[in-house]
Design an enzyme around this catalytic site. Structure first.
Site, PDB file in Angstrom:
ATOM      1  N   SER A 183       4.523   0.442  -6.383  1.00 23.98           N
ATOM      2  CA  SER A 183       4.927   1.797  -6.537  1.00 23.98           C
ATOM      3  C   SER A 183       6.358   2.231  -6.219  1.00 23.98           C
ATOM      4  O   SER A 183       6.712   3.473  -6.444  1.00 23.98           O
ATOM      5  CB  SER A 183       3.875   2.747  -5.837  1.00 23.98           C
ATOM      6  OG  SER A 183       2.541   2.880  -6.542  1.00 23.98           O
ATOM      7  N   SER A 230       3.907   4.797  -8.504  1.00 24.94           N
ATOM      8  CA  SER A 230       3.499   6.107  -8.376  1.00 24.94           C
ATOM      9  C   SER A 230       4.813   6.878  -7.646  1.00 24.94           C
ATOM     10  O   SER A 230       4.438   8.033  -7.613  1.00 24.94           O
ATOM     11  CB  SER A 230       2.293   6.144  -7.347  1.00 24.94           C
ATOM     12  OG  SER A 230       2.439   5.629  -6.087  1.00 24.94           O
ATOM     13  N   LYS A 250       8.332  11.466  -0.300  1.00 28.19           N
ATOM     14  CA  LYS A 250       6.965  11.122  -1.292  1.00 28.19           C
ATOM     15  C   LYS A 250       5.855  12.067  -0.709  1.00 28.19           C
ATOM     16  O   LYS A 250       5.621  11.884   0.529  1.00 28.19           O
ATOM     17  CB  LYS A 250       6.462   9.638  -1.309  1.00 28.19           C
ATOM     18  CG  LYS A 250       5.475   9.536  -2.549  1.00 28.19           C
ATOM     19  CD  LYS A 250       5.237   8.188  -2.687  1.00 28.19           C
ATOM     20  CE  LYS A 250       3.991   7.873  -3.643  1.00 28.19           C
ATOM     21  NZ  LYS A 250       3.660   6.463  -3.853  1.00 28.19           N
TER      22      LYS A 250
END
Lengths: 476, 485
Positions: free
Chosen positions: B174, B150, B75
């Protein structure tokens, strides 16, 4: 001035003498090339997190102890949020809600009367970076960013500029002695801010507060507060009002100068620092730290007084912690502290100053010093002898006796030898003898000088004087 | 098309050990797939040159662990040395980190190969990855749908079988929420399990990195390599590393499982509730004891989350000021122009909104009124969870209230938070939580089960998850069976 009562509170920041910074492993140093003592943490790089330097906590415990504060065993850090280029994260990690020390005091003495200056709190925080302004750019040096600080805040209990000065002096002396900070105001390792307000009566609410920031020396602490009191008083007398503000002391103008008006309710959006868990201090840790605190100045004063040291010597010695520490080795012995302090503050200090050395860098041992103090007490050595021997004593490994032998010093403490010399001197100076007998005391000094000349200064002056007077009285 | 990457890690490890394939085969295949599925927009930055170089270098090394040579996606809020890390923000569009996050060091130690940095909501603020400066990723099950967020890019990469492993981060769901929308396994470990050093902070007291994978076993395997005390992160736990796969395969008979009534209330669509009930039935059939319970304050979690997360974010993001790194306004008039200009230009709408709300929350008396109060109720939430855990081994429920919705659906900044209403309480309590796909909707969108464990009891979560995985035996490849290629 008499019809207004000043109220003064003082905030002092001191940098702690640690090896590394408070929240990172960067070295804590002064005077290095710009930005050489930094890492990603000091620069507030994304993703970085603070760690806590245990050394800082221990020194803060020490500070809280020597300032007679209560110590908080469960505490945390807080973030103080504000944007400023010297603040790499745009928040400062400090202690707002749980300062490590609180409710302490320092005792000062004003015209023979003792007064407690109450300390509200001591908290731990990180220093900001240093900015240098050049024309239209600002340069940032992050070497100082993250240097550990403690802030010591008094209650508004200081009543005069003189008290403020005495407080700062006493605070500095205490922190120096406890090895908390080097307290160099010029280098910024000790920084003072004073809050000053005036009111008519003790029962009135406090007047409008003015903060004098970053006062550059101890003498300016007194001076700037005095000037600020006069300035405010004039305003009140002219019925002028003024706003809370920050000023600085300009030593050229010899007065305080406005920096900025305080905005109403500074909003630092404090909240507990989530990156650092609560710290729990144990009694063992606190005791362990307290054991390392050396004898503090006031205690030393008492000990020296008990040992009949002169007031002048006491204060001089306190001003030289290394010499005072050295002398404290003899607290359990019976050496003459007045003579010992004379030696330390006199010839030994001049040697150290001249050679730019510390006492510990010389060859003076506990035994050698005992010997010279004793030989001085019983007059085996004269002050002239000491001057002759001192360099060797401090620079060579030999014992005092060996050095005396080597230098061929044989002091004339023998009555008979001295008597013979004195009789010879009197025979050679009949005029002076006559002068003395006619009542001219000056002649005595001249004769003493001749005796010293004859003995090359090795005569014990007290003994010589006694014998001389005896011999002269025989001539009457 | 797929040669190797659809195989299990164990199979790949065997092939690597016997030199039938090399890490380069895997890396090249991953880049080919990413290229083919470019429109998914799963990645912000690819690490192509470096990954190929590393793969070649690995050929000379002994295959010393199961994750050796396996491609992994990271990420884009986790710092990778010399590899651009943007947080999906214009603010860090050109930001090349000079150090590795602790988790990245660990990944490199195990010789996994970093393929690229995945798309996400800007600074992890959002729940559909649509706040990304680089455009939203697309759900592989239906490209018109959101990936969730996210950690949307990581979820998409795994779901589309672009590679087998990914890291996400979870502040308020997330990892688990996009895992649910995309039909993959995603674990948010106990707060403190994994070092946060080098992870760009959103809400420090909630952020936690976690593994995102195709199946339960590989998830546990990846977690094994990420955990451990880090002296650089004082909030990391001192717990010794353990083998999280150790309970996988164990029976769940007599396991005590709680379902909070709130999780099965009408905030969740009927379709999802029905599918979850089917799972419950299955568990009961297999001898587990499942009870409906009440857990206090669950319904307050989102509000508390908004206060705490936005308060902390407003402070954490203050360092992006245009002075030392990141976007800086050109030709600023003065220092205020540097601040206002750089932040105005560098941050997107949602980030600015949260900074403003967060600043307000911490202002003056508000800090006590809101932030302190939220912290105190938060500890009450934890207490009520722990009370439930005195009697139950695990807590379950649906991961999301709906399945992934349309990318075109307008974003309502307040409603967005309620996408995470079921996952946020777990962050508030600092507990471990995992999403496992358990069903599909009529529209063929994945539905996930949320399994919550006691603090530091990730291994029991994996035990139940792998049991369910095996029982259901769902086909989770959006393009058909893994073996069908």
């Amino acid at each position: 001035m008499s019809n207004y009562i000043p109220t003064i509170g003082i905030e002092v920041h001191v940098e702690l003498k640690t090896n590394s910074k408070i929240f990172s492993s960067s070295k804590n140093g002064y005077g290095m090339g710009a930005n050489t003592l930094t890492n990603v943490i000091d620069l507030g790089y994304p993703g970085t997190l603070p760690t806590v330097n245990e050394e800082v906590i221990n020194i803060a415990i020490k500070a809280a102890t020597v300032l007679h504060c209560k110590i908080r065993k469960m505490m945390h850090f807080d973030r103080k949020n504000y944007f400023y280029p010297d603040n790499s994260k745009n928040y400062q990690i400090t202690q707002s809600r749980t300062p490590i020390g609180y409710d302490g005091y320092i005792e000062i003495e004003l015209n023979g009367t003792k007064k407690m200056i109450e300390i509200e709190e001591i908290h731990i925080e990180e220093d900001t970076c240093k900015s240098a302004h050049r024309k239209n750019i600002t340069l940032l040096d992050f070497n100082r960013a993250g240097v550990p600080l403690i802030e010591i805040v008094t209650k508004p209990c200081i009543a005069s500029a003189e008290e403020a000065k005495l407080y700062i002096e006493k605070l500095r002396e205490t922190l120096l002695y406890a090895n908390i900070s080097d307290c160099k105001i010029e280098e910024g390792s000790m920084r003072c801010d004073a809050n000053v307000s005036l009111r008519k009566e003790e029962s009135d609410p406090y007047g409008t507060k003015v903060e004098i920031k970053n006062i550059g020396s101890i003498s300016n602490v007194k001076l700037s507060i005095e000037k600020e009191i006069i300035r405010q008083q004039k305003l009140y007398e002219n019925h002028e009002t003024f706003q809370e503000q920050t000023r600085r002391f300009d030593s050229k103008l010899n007065d305080t100068v406005l920096m900025r008006i305080k905005e109403t309710g500074n909003d630092y959006r404090y909240f507990p620092e989530p990156d650092i868990p609560y710290l729990y201090l144990t009694d063992e840790q606190i005791e362990e730290v307290q054991k390392t605190i050396p004898i503090l100045p006031d205690e030393r004063r008492k000990l020296y007084e008990e040992r009949k040291m002169s007031k002048v010597n006491i204060e001089k010695l306190i001003a030289h912690p290394e010499l005072s520490d050295f002398l404290n080795q003899y607290l359990e012995t019976s050496i003459d502290f007045q003579i010992a302090s004379n030696l330390l503050l006199g010839d030994i200090s001049s040697y150290l100053n001249k050679e730019n050395k510390l006492l510990k860098e010389t060859k003076l041992t506990k035994e050698k010093f005992t010997e010279i103090v004793e030989k001085t007490s019983n007059r085996t050595l004269t002050s002239k002898n000491i001057k002759e021997l001192l360099t060797d004593i401090l620079e060579k490994d030999q014992t005092i006796s060996e050095l005396i032998k080597e230098k061929n010093i044989s002091n004339i403490t023998d009555d008979h030898i001295l008597k013979e010399i004195i009789q010879q001197v009197l025979e050679n100076n009949p005029e002076s003898v006559k002068d003395y007998l006619d009542g001219h005391d000056r002649a005595l000094k001249y004769l003493m000088g001749q005796i010293m000349k004859e003995t090359k200064g090795s005569a014990d002056p007290l003994l010589a004087t006694t014998i001389l007077k005896e011999e002269l009285s025989l001539k009457k | 098309m797929s040669k190797y990457l659809d195989k299990s890690i164990i199979e790949l490890n065997e092939l690597l050990k016997t030199k039938k394939i090399t890490p380069l085969d895997l890396v090249e295949e991953a880049f080919t797939k990413i290229e083919q599925e470019k429109e998914l927009n799963a990645f912000i930055t690819l690490n192509k040159e470096e990954a190929l170089k590393e793969a070649k270098e690995l050929e000379n090394l002994e295959v010393d662990n199961l994750l050796f040579g396996i491609p992994i996606a990271i990420k884009d809020n986790i710092l990778t040395k010399d590899l651009r890390t943007t947080c999906a923000s214009h603010m860090l569009e050109n930001f090349i980190p000079i150090y590795d996050a602790t988790v990245i060091e660990k990944i490199k130690e195990k010789h996994m190969i970093i393929i690229g940095k995945t798309n996400m909501d800007e600074f992890a603020m959002g729940s559909s990855s649509r706040t990304s400066y680089f455009g939203a990723p697309h759900n592989p099950w239906n490209k018109e749908k959101i990936s969730g967020g996210s950690s949307g890019g990581s979820a998409v990469a795994i779901s589309a079988r672009l590679l087998p492993l990914a890291l996400g981060s979870d502040t308020g769901g997330s990892i688990r929420q996009p895992a649910s929308y995309c039909g993959i396994v995603g674990m948010k470990p106990t707060y403190g399990r994994i070092s946060r050093y080098g992870v760009v902070a959103f809400a420090s007291s909630l952020d936690q990195v976690g593994p995102m994978t195709r199946n339960v076993y590989e998830n546990a395997l990846l977690l094994n390599s990420l955990v451990g005390r880090d002296e650089k992160d004082l909030t990391s736990s001192k717990k010794e590393p353990e083998d999280f796969t150790r309970k996988i395969g164990q029976d769940i008979c007599k396991m005590k499982i709680a379902i909070p009534n709130y999780f099965m209330s009408d905030i969740v669509t009927e379709e999802i509730r029905d599918k979850i009930k089917e799972v419950i039935q299955l568990l009961e059939q297999k001898g587990a004891i499942v009870d409906y319970v009440d857990i206090a304050y669950l319904e307050n979690a989102v509000t508390l989350y908004q206060i705490i997360a936005m308060g902390e974010a407003s402070s954490n993001l203050a360092r992006f000021d245009g002075i030392r790194y990141g976007h800086s306004k050109e030709n600023p008039k003065d220092i205020d122009d540097v601040y206002y200009g750089s932040r105005e230009e560098g941050f997107g709408e949602e980030v600015k909104r949260r900074i403003m709300v967060g600043s307000y929350i911490l202002s003056g008396d508000n800090a006590k009124k809101y932030y302190d109060k939220a912290l105190s109720i938060r500890s009450d939430i934890r207490t009520s969870f722990l009370k439930t855990f005195e009697e139950y081994d695990l807590i379950i429920g649906p991961t999301t209230t709906t399945t992934a919705y349309d990318l075109t659906e307008p974003t309502d900044p307040v409603k967005t938070f309620f996408d995470d209403v079921l996952v946020i309480p777990v962050n508030m309590a600092g507990l471990p939580g995992l999403n496992i796909p358990v069903a599909f909707s009529k529209e063929q969108m994945p539905i996930g089960l949320h399994i919550i464990g006691k603090p530091f009891d990730e291994s029991t979560i994996y035990q139940l998850a792998s049991f369910i995985e095996k029982e259901l035996n769902l086909n989770l490849n959006p393009k058909g069976s893994d073996e069908d290629e």
